[in-house]
Motif scaffolding. Structure first.
Motif, short mmCIF file in Angstrom:
data_model
loop_
_atom_site.label_atom_id
_atom_site.label_comp_id
_atom_site.label_asym_id
_atom_site.label_seq_id
_atom_site.Cartn_x
_atom_site.Cartn_y
_atom_site.Cartn_z
N ILE A 10 0.84 -1.19 0.00
CA ILE A 10 0.00 0.00 0.00
C ILE A 10 0.89 1.25 0.00
N GLY A 13 -0.84 7.68 1.55
CA GLY A 13 -1.98 8.45 1.06
C GLY A 13 -3.26 7.66 1.08
N PHE A 14 -3.15 6.33 1.10
CA PHE A 14 -4.35 5.50 1.01
C PHE A 14 -4.86 5.05 2.36
N LEU A 15 -4.02 5.17 3.38
CA LEU A 15 -4.47 4.81 4.72
C LEU A 15 -4.59 6.08 5.54
N SER A 16 -5.61 6.13 6.41
CA SER A 16 -5.73 7.32 7.24
C SER A 16 -4.58 7.34 8.23
N LEU A 169 -7.91 -0.56 4.11
CA LEU A 169 -8.34 0.47 3.14
C LEU A 169 -9.78 0.90 3.41
N GLY A 173 -11.49 4.62 4.90
CA GLY A 173 -12.42 5.36 4.05
C GLY A 173 -11.91 5.52 2.63
N THR A 174 -10.98 4.68 2.22
CA THR A 174 -10.42 4.80 0.88
C THR A 174 -11.18 3.96 -0.13
N SER A 175 -11.65 2.82 0.34
CA SER A 175 -12.29 1.88 -0.56
C SER A 175 -13.46 1.27 0.18
N PRO A 176 -14.64 1.29 -0.41
CA PRO A 176 -15.78 0.73 0.31
C PRO A 176 -15.61 -0.78 0.53
N LEU A 179 -16.84 -3.50 -1.78
CA LEU A 179 -16.15 -3.67 -3.06
C LEU A 179 -14.72 -4.16 -2.86
N ASN C 34 -0.63 13.33 5.49
CA ASN C 34 -1.61 12.27 5.60
C ASN C 34 -2.59 12.48 6.75
N PHE C 75 -2.34 2.09 -8.04
CA PHE C 75 -3.07 1.86 -6.80
C PHE C 75 -4.29 2.76 -6.67
N ALA C 78 -7.85 1.49 -6.38
CA ALA C 78 -8.46 1.04 -5.14
C ALA C 78 -9.42 2.09 -4.60
N LEU C 82 -14.95 5.22 -4.73
CA LEU C 82 -15.46 6.33 -3.92
C LEU C 82 -16.29 7.29 -4.76
N ILE C 113 -7.03 11.72 -1.89
CA ILE C 113 -6.19 10.54 -1.70
C ILE C 113 -5.09 10.51 -2.76
N ARG C 116 -2.54 13.34 -2.06
CA ARG C 116 -1.78 13.02 -0.86
C ARG C 116 -0.73 11.95 -1.18
N SER C 117 -1.15 10.94 -1.91
CA SER C 117 -0.26 9.84 -2.25
C SER C 117 0.87 10.32 -3.15
#
Lengths: 316, 239, 265
Positions: A10, A13-16, A169, A173-176, A179, C34, C75, C78, C82, C113, C116-117
């Protein structure tokens, strides 16, 4: 052979922030135990053995086989390392691999490194260890169970680790969840087959060449009950929680709930900070424009100075 | 120059290869090898011998053209060329990756998609040719250096190539293994290209010597001519 | 091999700065961005201009970083859902003749996102490209990472390219023997499970050779008086200027984070 980024790593940016920090803390705690345990069993062999085998796993990840239409399968190595070295050494080896990949090759983020270590080096190793040990026990140590156990352990490590990543993820809140969990889980259920086949091939080669590596006294003393229980809990939680999260009547609602919880926690923290605004500017659009101008001036100023310095150097 | 034999098997035209870091390894190299020749490729370390060898079955693809039995090496003909040109690498450990000798020798034929009976026949023939019959179920990892070298050749012979290419075949062998190994090479009928520093091997078993230095061919002649030219050998780090 | 290109030597302020300063500032920078809430565009923009400035200062340039930052691009898939799953207001956008209903908060979160990434990975690239590996290891030790772990990673690095070279040679030997029969209609390639098993054999080969290599390394280490403790050189403390750089950097990030939290929410 080029270095190919893996979908399991990962990026930042994708994880809080909160998910990242919590998983960093968990990983650090587990690593501290792993360092103590391996130092106890290996002593001064620890550094050369772990270091070189980490390099071997990294290089082994670059070997691949073509599947079909340009796709190819390759190894993660959590189960292979676990079976050959025992869980604690495998945690260290995999952590070294994941850390170098993030630090030098930007495969996986730095803030997300705690989570990536957790998924691949901890969840991957512990779940593989659980499955392999159980299959070996059930088969009364028959040699066929090395290959069968290796296959199932490798598949499990990939599948469960991907569920962990998907769950992280969604919580971020990055990916529901409804899904990401079926998608990640589904893809990795397939990738896991490749992992299983490569692991089995490697074990067959090593078993033929160095049978002594599989004798019980060689195995690490760390395969105690505690590791198995930890592996069992991790595997069960992920295997049960993930379908629950995704098959929740409304997966979205579940994510929103999680998200709401985290936002509430964040609010509590921010409430400690008094309200503050740029003097006279509280319009987000206006502040964005001003930020843009300030940023442009900054970048331009730096570029100008560097160019000038370069000219001066060239003149000298 | 030796009498040109009528039947060219490898034709290299203006081959040029540059490593990604910008180092030029081969420069406008042109060379033709004829059916039945035993050619030695000699030159100092870093001359480009290994780089050239890796071009012969398309592992590296430089500028210029290479034809094997009239087939141009392109991405489309790679698999065809690879069954005609057998590469034997310097370190047999790089070439042996199966739990048994049988599986290692069978790799090429199985990849070709040949039926089981033919795979078996080819493995048996290849092991016989290198005098390793009876070793089918042995573990390659446990063989001696000389035995590994033989099995490595068998893994290539099972593909029934028309030309064998060796990279430093005698490096690292003890004197007896080396002698036996050269005797084995003398028995094999294929066209051969042998990259080596072993001038005694050159003298004994080749009929043509190509000297390469800094990516270019600097001399091409009979072993007597080349090995007798002390000044040439000295100039290119061979004496 | 492309994997060698991570360190890009230049004569620049960034390259010459102490690795500890760079590691701390990079981690703080990535953490700060982040922690920013989604949609605080002003603050993202300022963070972006900071990293752009540092890239110019490093004389590696913005283009170099943009090219390498594409690595993380796949990525973003992913986060793509949203766009459709977050609540209204929805906007309908025609794409390929289909009207897609895109949620505005979803779009905002998705872009946040991605940005940020993108900014984070640039910081990581700059650190790796401007810092020599041994300096990086010294910095890690200062960050209280156990010396044993740093020693393991250093040793891994020391042998990584040797073993990658081994893997490359195995790969070449396999490709050389992956041929098609010159006659007949047999389709080359074999079965998938067989190809996977062969790859496994190569991994096993690599693993065993590395195991034996580690024995030789251990023997060599013992013969040079190794006693089980990683060699530890004394590290000079940070000087005043370096400390000041860190403090100023942290204050800047804190300020940007703080305004983002209070303005954006």
């Amino acid at each position: 052979m080029l270095f190919s980024p893996n979908q399991m790593h990962i990026p930042d940016g994708f994880l809080s922030g909160i998910v990242s920090i919590v998983l960093w803390l968990v990983s650090i705690a587990v690593l501290a135990i792993a360092l103590r345990k391996t130092n106890k069993t290996l002593g001064d062999r620890e550094i050369p053995l772990m270091g070189v085998l980490a390099a071997a796993i990294f290089a082994g990840q670059m070997l691949n086989f073509s599947i079909t239409g340009g796709t190819s399968g390759h190894l993660l190595g959590a189960a292979l390392a676990t079976i050959l070295l025992g869980p604690w050494s495998a945690v260290l080896v995999l952590t070294s691999v994941v850390a170098i990949q993030a630090l030098i090759f930007q495969d996986g983020g730095l803030l997300a490194l705690g989570a990536n270590i957790f998924n691949m080096a901890i969840v991957g190793v512990f779940s593989a260890n659980l499955v392999y040990t159980l299959i070996r026990k059930v088969s009364m140590g028959k040699s066929w169970s090395i290959l069968v156990g290796g296959f199932v352990a490798a598949w499990t490590s990939i599948f469960i680790a991907s569920l962990a990543a998907a769950l992280e993820l969604s919580i971020s809140g990055t990916s529901p969840a409804n899904l990401s969990i079926p998608a990640m889980g589904g893809i990795h259920a397939l990738i896991g087959i490749g992992e299983g086949l490569i692991t089995t091939g490697a074990l067959a080669f090593i078993y033929a060449s160095r049978r002594d590596l599989f004798t019980p006294e060689k195995a690490e003393a760390g395969t105690g009950k505690l590791v198995l229980i930890a592996g069992g809990i991790l595997t069960l939680i992920l295997a049960i929680l993930s379908p629950l999260a995704s098959s929740h009547p409304d997966g979205l609602e579940w994510v929103a709930e999680q998200q709401g919880f985290i936002e509430k926690a964040q609010e509590a923290v921010y409430n400690l900070i008094p309200d503050y605004t740029f003097p006279g500017i509280d319009n987000p659009t206006l502040s964005t424009i001003i930020a843009g101008v300030i940023g442009a001036i900054l970048v331009f100023g730096v570029a100008f100075t560097v160019a000038k310095l370069q000219k001066k150097q060239a003149a000298n | 120059m030796p009498e040109p034999l009528p039947n060219p098997i490898i034709e290299i035209q203006n081959l040029r290869f540059q490593y990604p870091d910008g180092k030029v390894a081969l420069e406008e190299l042109t060379l033709t090898i004829f059916t039945g020749e035993k050619v030695a490729l000699v030159g100092p370390n870093g001359a480009g011998k290994s780089t050239l060898i890796l071009h012969l079955n398309g592992i590296f693809q430089g500028k210029g053209s290479i034809r094997v039995k009239g087939v141009d090496i392109t991405s489309k003909t790679l698999e065809k060329v690879r069954s005609m040109v057998g590469l034997v690498f310097q370190n047999p450990d790089d070439q042996l990756f199966s739990p048994t000798v049988y599986e290692d020798v069978a790799y090429g034929p199985v990849y070709m998609g040949l039926p089981k009976a033919e795979v078996h026949a080819r493995v048996t023939a290849a092991l016989n040719a290198v005098h390793m019959q009876g070793f089918e179920q042995n573990v390659p990892f446990h063989l001696s250096g000389g035995e590994k070298k033989r099995v490595a050749i068998a893994t290539v012979l099972s593909m029934q190539p028309e030309i064998l290419v060796f990279d430093e075949p005698t490096a690292g062998l003890d004197p007896r293994s080396r002698r036996e190994f050269i005797e084995l090479l003398e028995e094999l009928p294929q066209t051969m290209l042998i990259a080596t520093h072993d001038l005694d091997l050159v003298q004994r078993m080749t009929n043509r010597v190509v000297v390469i230095d800094r990516g270019k061919i600097v001399a091409d002649g009979s072993p007597e001519q080349i090995l007798g030219d002390h000044a040439l050998l000295l100039a290119h780090g061979l004496a | 091999m492309r994997t060698h290109d991570f360190y890009e030597p230049r004569v620049s302020v960034v390259h010459q700065s102490d690795a500890r300063v760079k590691v701390i500032l990079t981690l703080a920078f990535i953490l700060a961005i982040n922690l920013l809430p989604p949609g605080t565009w002003a603050n993202y923009l300022l963070f972006l201009s900071l990293i752009f400035s540092a890239e110019i200062l490093s004389r590696l340039g913005i283009g170099y970083h943009l090219k390498r930052s594409l690595l993380a691009l796949p990525f973003v898939l992913a986060a793509l859902p949203l766009l459709f799953t977050l609540p209204s207001p929805y906007h309908s956008i025609p794409i390929f003749g289909v009207n897609l209903q895109i949620s505005q908060p979803g779009l905002e979160r998705f872009l946040s996102i991605a940005v940020r990434s993108w900014i984070s990975i640039q910081a990581a690239i700059l650190l790796a490209a401007s810092t020599r590996f041994p300096d990086l290891m010294i910095a890690l030790r200062m960050l209280k990472i156990p010396p044993i772990f740093v020693a393991i990673i250093s040793l891994m690095w020391r042998y990584l390219f040797v073993i990658i070279e081994e893997a490359t040679r195995l790969e070449r030997a396999r490709s050389s023997r992956s041929g098609a029969a010159p006659y007949g209609s047999a389709r080359p390639g074999g079965r998938v499970w067989w190809r996977a098993k062969v790859t496994g054999g190569m991994v096993g080969n690599l693993f065993l050779r590395s195991l034996e290599r580690s024995d030789r390394i251990y023997a060599a280490m013992l013969s040079r008086g190794y006693n089980g403790n990683p060699p530890t050189a004394t590290i000079a403390p940070l000087n005043r200027q370096e400390t000041l750089t860190i403090v100023l950097g942290l204050l800047t990030f804190l300020f940007l984070l703080f305004t983002g939290l209070t303005l954006g929410v």
